[in-house]
Design an enzyme around this catalytic site. Structure first.
Site, PDB file in Angstrom:
ATOM      1  N   GLY A 101       0.831  -1.190   0.000  1.00  0.00           N
ATOM      2  CA  GLY A 101       0.000   0.000   0.000  1.00  0.00           C
ATOM      3  C   GLY A 101       0.864   1.238   0.000  1.00  0.00           C
ATOM      4  O   GLY A 101       2.064   1.177  -0.317  1.00  0.00           O
ATOM      5  N   GLY A 102       0.261   2.362   0.405  1.00  0.00           N
ATOM      6  CA  GLY A 102       0.959   3.632   0.306  1.00  0.00           C
ATOM      7  C   GLY A 102       2.147   3.749   1.226  1.00  0.00           C
ATOM      8  O   GLY A 102       3.108   4.451   0.914  1.00  0.00           O
ATOM      9  N   MET A 103       2.112   3.080   2.379  1.00  0.00           N
ATOM     10  CA  MET A 103       3.209   3.227   3.335  1.00  0.00           C
ATOM     11  C   MET A 103       4.278   2.167   3.177  1.00  0.00           C
ATOM     12  O   MET A 103       5.395   2.351   3.639  1.00  0.00           O
ATOM     13  CB  MET A 103       2.668   3.198   4.770  1.00  0.00           C
ATOM     14  N   GLY A 104       3.952   1.056   2.547  1.00  0.00           N
ATOM     15  CA  GLY A 104       4.968   0.025   2.434  1.00  0.00           C
ATOM     16  C   GLY A 104       4.380  -1.295   1.989  1.00  0.00           C
ATOM     17  O   GLY A 104       3.255  -1.386   1.520  1.00  0.00           O
ATOM     18  N   VAL A 106       3.625  -5.421   2.987  1.00  0.00           N
ATOM     19  CA  VAL A 106       3.361  -6.326   4.108  1.00  0.00           C
ATOM     20  C   VAL A 106       3.726  -7.739   3.682  1.00  0.00           C
ATOM     21  O   VAL A 106       3.327  -8.197   2.603  1.00  0.00           O
ATOM     22  CB  VAL A 106       1.892  -6.269   4.547  1.00  0.00           C
ATOM     23  N   LYS A 123       5.682  -5.501   8.213  1.00  0.00           N
ATOM     24  CA  LYS A 123       5.475  -4.396   7.281  1.00  0.00           C
ATOM     25  C   LYS A 123       6.759  -3.592   7.159  1.00  0.00           C
ATOM     26  O   LYS A 123       7.261  -3.062   8.158  1.00  0.00           O
ATOM     27  CB  LYS A 123       4.339  -3.507   7.763  1.00  0.00           C
ATOM     28  N   ASP A 216      -5.419   6.877   9.808  1.00  0.00           N
ATOM     29  CA  ASP A 216      -5.655   6.274   8.489  1.00  0.00           C
ATOM     30  C   ASP A 216      -6.655   5.127   8.599  1.00  0.00           C
ATOM     31  O   ASP A 216      -6.422   4.023   8.106  1.00  0.00           O
ATOM     32  CB  ASP A 216      -4.329   5.794   7.883  1.00  0.00           C
TER      33      ASP A 216
END
Length: 1013
Positions: A101-104, A106, A123, A216
């Protein structure tokens, strides 16, 4: 931290970009030319951001950090170009990718350090989200986030930084489906969706109480398991990533998903708990209406950043859910059944529209004051009661009444008399509901005031106010305590609630001196401003009483806790069950501290029964586990170690099942369980449980957490009991270093470690070394806790016993008499600490030739132990031995034999007659028999005692010498001269090296030492 020129330029570019995207494309070029006329680099960066936004598409499908990598100056190191399968990070090996996703990204990972088998979600955060200062903050804060304990929050288990410098998080692996997909797949109706959503609200509220904001919230972060259990993901990760502004390290906006982000979040304004309330409103909208509110904005790009910024700037609010709702899994485009659509929309009209739109209000202060307030309105709606967000008009109340009682209202249409009665009843109920509504309105107003005050604290930590300096949680607390008195002088209810909350937080940090005056003020305000039986008064009574217990001010705590319990008992109904259990638990804790172990056991039992009746689900089970643990400690102190082990086992089973086997609460139970097993002599089992507890706490909490120090002290106690003094000293040294780093040099736990080290010197027969340390411990403890705190009195007693064995009898007697008087003042005459003091003073009087004075002291000690611990207890056996020794020295031979013989009988019943910890009891019994000429009876007892002493490395040399002298004298009198001579030589040789301890020998051993046979 100061901001660099590059970072300042980037921040200005981001601000201009956020304004530029609000403009039509045709006007944007001219506006940018005017704003950046003298700064071409600034304009270039704004245009790069705008271009990236145009390319972005779905925010999650193409992360901003990836698209803007060149603008951030990244040179690689992201995970996009590398295969992570099979790599090891810390204690975990990556198995495969689960998603990104946007942050990293998994990954599924498994633990490979051999501690235990475990699969986790790992993650890896994308390059560009972290700077050096934030990386340090991450290491510091992850321990706090790991302590979020709620059954609906997927736990953050661990974290670290990869060799490339990419932070990673290790989380509980949740096998679940996003909440929206789960509800559609199972065709859940609105009521079922609301019940599921209440678990989400409870989890968010739990985190908010710990000052953690998610930032979020969205369906992909809210999973539902096959057992219909809600699990929230990434709690705290967004908090860490969003701290960049406070660190002066802004390189991107904090992580968010535009379709679920609150307006203030999109405008890069301070984020508060109201931000999460807005996101909850979006998720609820999607659950009920079957579509996102952002998708109805008319721009056609509800999930993209630029339109979201435009909506935030314009104050746009979506249509009500009932106007656009589709049936579960259906959309207008898919040709959903029109009748199903009408039914769905009709179900949402009224309360549900109001609830959703209240959560989605543009201004944060106009939303629900908390996630709890949102959940409460949902509960009221499901129960058919008036919600708090809607004006409480008579027509509305009547409508709710009719909804709840359709059959009764229909029947009244047939019978006029019944109709009149129903109308009268409805009027009465309306008045009752009016009073309830007024209370609810006052509560809502109070909640709003509290929220506003807390929001102002968060705003005060904004970098624009702090000039880039980070604000710690402790500083926020101190600032709140200072401002409450100045800003809320005319609002006693709001002041009381905030003071109560601050006192709770200070107490949780161990800052009881700061917590006590705040709790006392909150209680005084509530007594003056609310009704006499209001539950808030009981809350404050319990809080202040518990703080006083922690400070050992037991006399002051007792009346407060008893008053609180009386208030709880007067409250009726199931809703009062859990507060009643909490009051029972608080008073039980006081009784345990003051030595009324039987009374404490009764109250713990009542609290356990109430909790089992009144609590449901995971929270109820965890409440039961907590009470089982406390009852186990009380049972352990009563000497019923086997029963305590059974209670610990029950608590451990519940916590492992509900929380998983890596939770901090599980580690705490393992640590307590291991300590109990030490008393049972099950040393290998104790070592296994304590070792597992230590490994868990080090991994989850970090190696410097105080709880790690407590487990190391428990391991030291195990080593001490086994006579492994060097190993015990190493463990205490590790614990001491942890407490000094985490709690500070002046903390009581540092002093406790020094006390433990002194006790080790004492057991090694280094009395001078023990004395030197105890003389440091006493003033430190007194300075921290007061002259008459139980810990201070215990350290004085330890010093007194050391002086006694060194032969400094006058000072030892003075200290023992001082501590006895203070304990009686503080604890009363029947506390077991008083019994131990009487026992020690009596032993000193015997040594100084005043055995007749010692006998009544020993008799009183025996009576206290029997009353508090029961007749079959090791401590009672030790006191009976002291009584028998005093009687023998006073010439009361028959009483001496009877009492020491009773002590031996207790040891046999406890299967402890060969336990080295109690070896002086059989020595005393053998000596009494020896003195009365019953050599044949004395010899086997003395032989067995000597064998036990020789097998134990922890027994003092002078006790070994005493056993050798007694058995040698017995054999000599029986004519076995050769073995007798060897034993007597060994005993005399040992005692020549310890002349100060000669006076501690039993009379028969002293006679053998002098060579009189």
């Amino acid at each position: 931290m100061k901001t660099t020129g590059r970072q300042d330029l980037s921040r200005r570019a981001l601000a201009l970009f956020q304004r530029a995207v609000e403009l039509p494309r045709a006007a944007r070029e001219a506006w940018l030319r005017a704003q950046c006329a003298a700064e071409p680099e600034l304009r270039r960066q704004v245009e790069a951001l705008a271009a990236a936004d145009e390319r972005a598409g779905d925010f999650l499908a193409a992360p901003a950090a990836e698209q803007l990598g060149p603008w951030f100056g990244e040179t690689g190191g992201g995970q996009a170009d590398a295969s992570w399968d099979g790599r090891r990070l810390g204690s975990y090996r990556i198995v495969r990718e689960l998603g990104h996703g946007g942050m990293g990204t998994v990954f599924l990972a498994e633990r490979v350090d051999g501690q235990f088998d475990q699969q986790v979600a790992l993650k890896v955060v994308r390059q560009g989200f972290f700077g050096d200062d934030l990386r340090r903050r991450f290491v510091r804060e992850r321990q706090i986030l790991a302590l979020l304990q709620h059954p609906n929050i997927a736990r953050l288990l661990d974290g670290g930084v990869s060799p490339e410098g990419l932070p990673y998080f290790v989380m509980e692996l949740v096998a679940g489906t996003p909440i929206t997909a789960f509800c559609d797949r199972h065709a859940l109706g609105p009521g079922q969706r609301l019940q599921l959503f209440q678990g989400v609200c409870a989890a968010v509220q739990h985190a908010h109480r710990s000052l953690v904001v998610h930032r979020d919230l969205k369906p992909s972060n809210i999973l539902v398991t096959a057992a219909s259990e809600v699990k929230l993901l990434d709690f705290g990760i967004a908090k860490l990533l969003g701290e960049q502004a406070a660190e002066g390290l802004t390189r991107t906006a904090p992580p968010l998903t535009p379709a679920y982000a609150a307006p203030e979040q999109l405008r890069a304004e301070p984020v508060t708990t109201a931000t999460d309330v807005y996101a909850l409103g979006v998720v609820l909208y999607e659950l009920l209406a079957g579509r996102l509110p952002a998708a109805l904005s008319g721009d056609g790009r509800g999930g993209e950043l630029a339109p979201a910024l435009a909506r935030a700037a314009a104050g746009w609010e979506p249509p009500r859910p009932s106007a656009v709702a589709e049936p579960a899994g259906g959309t207008a485009a898919a040709g959903a059944d029109p009748r199903a659509r009408r039914r769905r929309r009709r179900r949402l009209r009224g309360d549900l529209d109001t609830i959703v739109m209240t959560a989605l209000r543009h201004a944060p202060e106009r939303r629900y004051a908390s996630a709890d307030a949102l959940a409460e309105d949902l509960r009221l709606h499901l129960a058919g009661l008036p919600i708090r967000a809607r004006p409480d008009t008579p027509g509305y109340r009547l409508g709710k009444f009719v909804q709840r009682h359709r059959l009764a209202v229909a029947a009244t249409a047939l019978f006029l008399a019944a109709l009149l009665a129903a109308m009268a009843f409805a009027g009465w109920q309306a008045r009752e509901k009016g009073r309830e509504a007024r209370r609810a309105e006052a509560e809502a107003q109070t909640a709003g005031e509290v929220t506003g005050f807390v929001m102002s604290l968060f705003e005060g930590s904004d970098p624009s106010h702090t000039r880039g300096d980070a604000v710690t949680a402790r500083e926020l607390l101190d600032e709140a305590a200072r401002r409450i008195h100045g800003e809320l002088a005319g609002q006693p209810v709001v002041r009381a609630r905030l003071l109560h909350t601050l006192a709770t937080i200070y107490a949780s940090l161990g800052l009881f001196d700061r917590a006590r005056p705040l709790a006392a003020e909150a209680l005084a305000l509530r007594r003056a401003s609310v009704a006499a039986g209001d539950p808030q008064i009981a809350d404050s009574l319990e809080q202040l009483g518990t703080i006083l217990v922690q400070q050992a001010d037991y006399r002051a705590a007792g009346p407060l806790l008893r008053e609180a319990l009386a208030l709880r008992r007067r409250a009726a109904g199931r809703q009062a069950a859990l507060p009643l259990a909490a009051s029972l638990e608080c008073l039980a804790n006081l009784l345990h501290k003051t030595g009324d172990l039987a009374g404490a056991e009764a109250l713990y039992g009542q609290a356990l029964a109430v909790t089992r009746r009144g609590a449901r689900g995971a929270a109820g089970e965890l409440g039961v586990a907590q009470l089982l643990s406390e009852l186990a400690v009380n049972t352990q102190d009563r000497g019923r170690y086997g029963a305590a082990a059974g209670l610990y086992a029950q608590a451990l089973e519940i916590r492992e099942r509900v929380l998983g086997d890596t939770h901090p609460a599980v580690a705490a139970t393992l640590s307590d369980f291991g300590s109990d097993l030490v008393y049972l002599g099950r040393y290998d089992e104790a070592a296994a449980k304590l070792g597992k507890a230590l490994a868990l706490r080090e991994k989850v909490l970090g190696p410097d957490h105080p709880d790690v120090g407590f487990t190391r002290l428990a391991l030291a106690d195990l080593d001490d009991t086994r006579g492994n003094y060097d190993a015990a000293e190493r463990e205490v040294g590790e614990a001491l270093a942890i407490f000094r780093r985490s709690l500070g040099e002046g903390h009581r736990q540092v002093t406790e470690c020094m006390n433990f080290l002194a006790a080790l010197e004492y057991r090694r027969d280094d009395l001078a070394g023990a004395e030197a340390l105890f003389r440091q411990v006493v003033p430190r403890t007194a300075a921290a806790l007061g002259d008459e705190h139980p810990d201070t009195l215990s350290s004085k007693g330890n010093l007194a016993m050391t002086l006694r064995y060194e032969g400094q009898l006058a000072e030892a007697e003075r200290l023992l008499r001082e501590t006895l008087a203070a304990r009686r003042r503080r604890l009363g005459d029947q506390h077991i600490d008083v019994a131990q003091n009487l026992e020690n003073l009596g032993g000193l009087l015997v040594r100084t030739g005043r055995a007749a004075e010692a006998v009544p002291l020993a008799q009183a000690a025996v009576a206290i132990y029997r009353r508090a611990l029961g007749p079959v207890h090791a401590q009672a056996a030790i006191a009976l031995r002291e009584l028998g020794v005093a009687e023998a020295a006073a010439g009361m031979d028959a009483g001496a034999e009877a009492h020491v013989g009773e002590a031996m009988a207790i040891l046999r019943r406890l299967h402890a007659d060969a336990d080295p910890r109690f070896v002086r009891i059989p020595l005393a019994y053998g000596a009494v028999l020896l003195g009365r000429g019953r050599l044949a009876e004395a010899e086997p007892i003395l032989r067995r005692a000597l064998t036990a002493i020789e097998a134990d490395r922890g027994v003092s040399r002078w006790v070994l010498a005493e056993a050798q002298l007694l058995l040698g004298s017995c054999l000599e009198q029986r004519g076995e001269r050769a073995p007798a001579a060897a034993l007597l030589r060994a005993g005399r040789s040992s005692m020549r090296a310890q002349p100060a301890l000669v006076g501690e020998l039993l009379p028969q051993a002293r006679a053998a030492l002098r060579g009189t046979g």
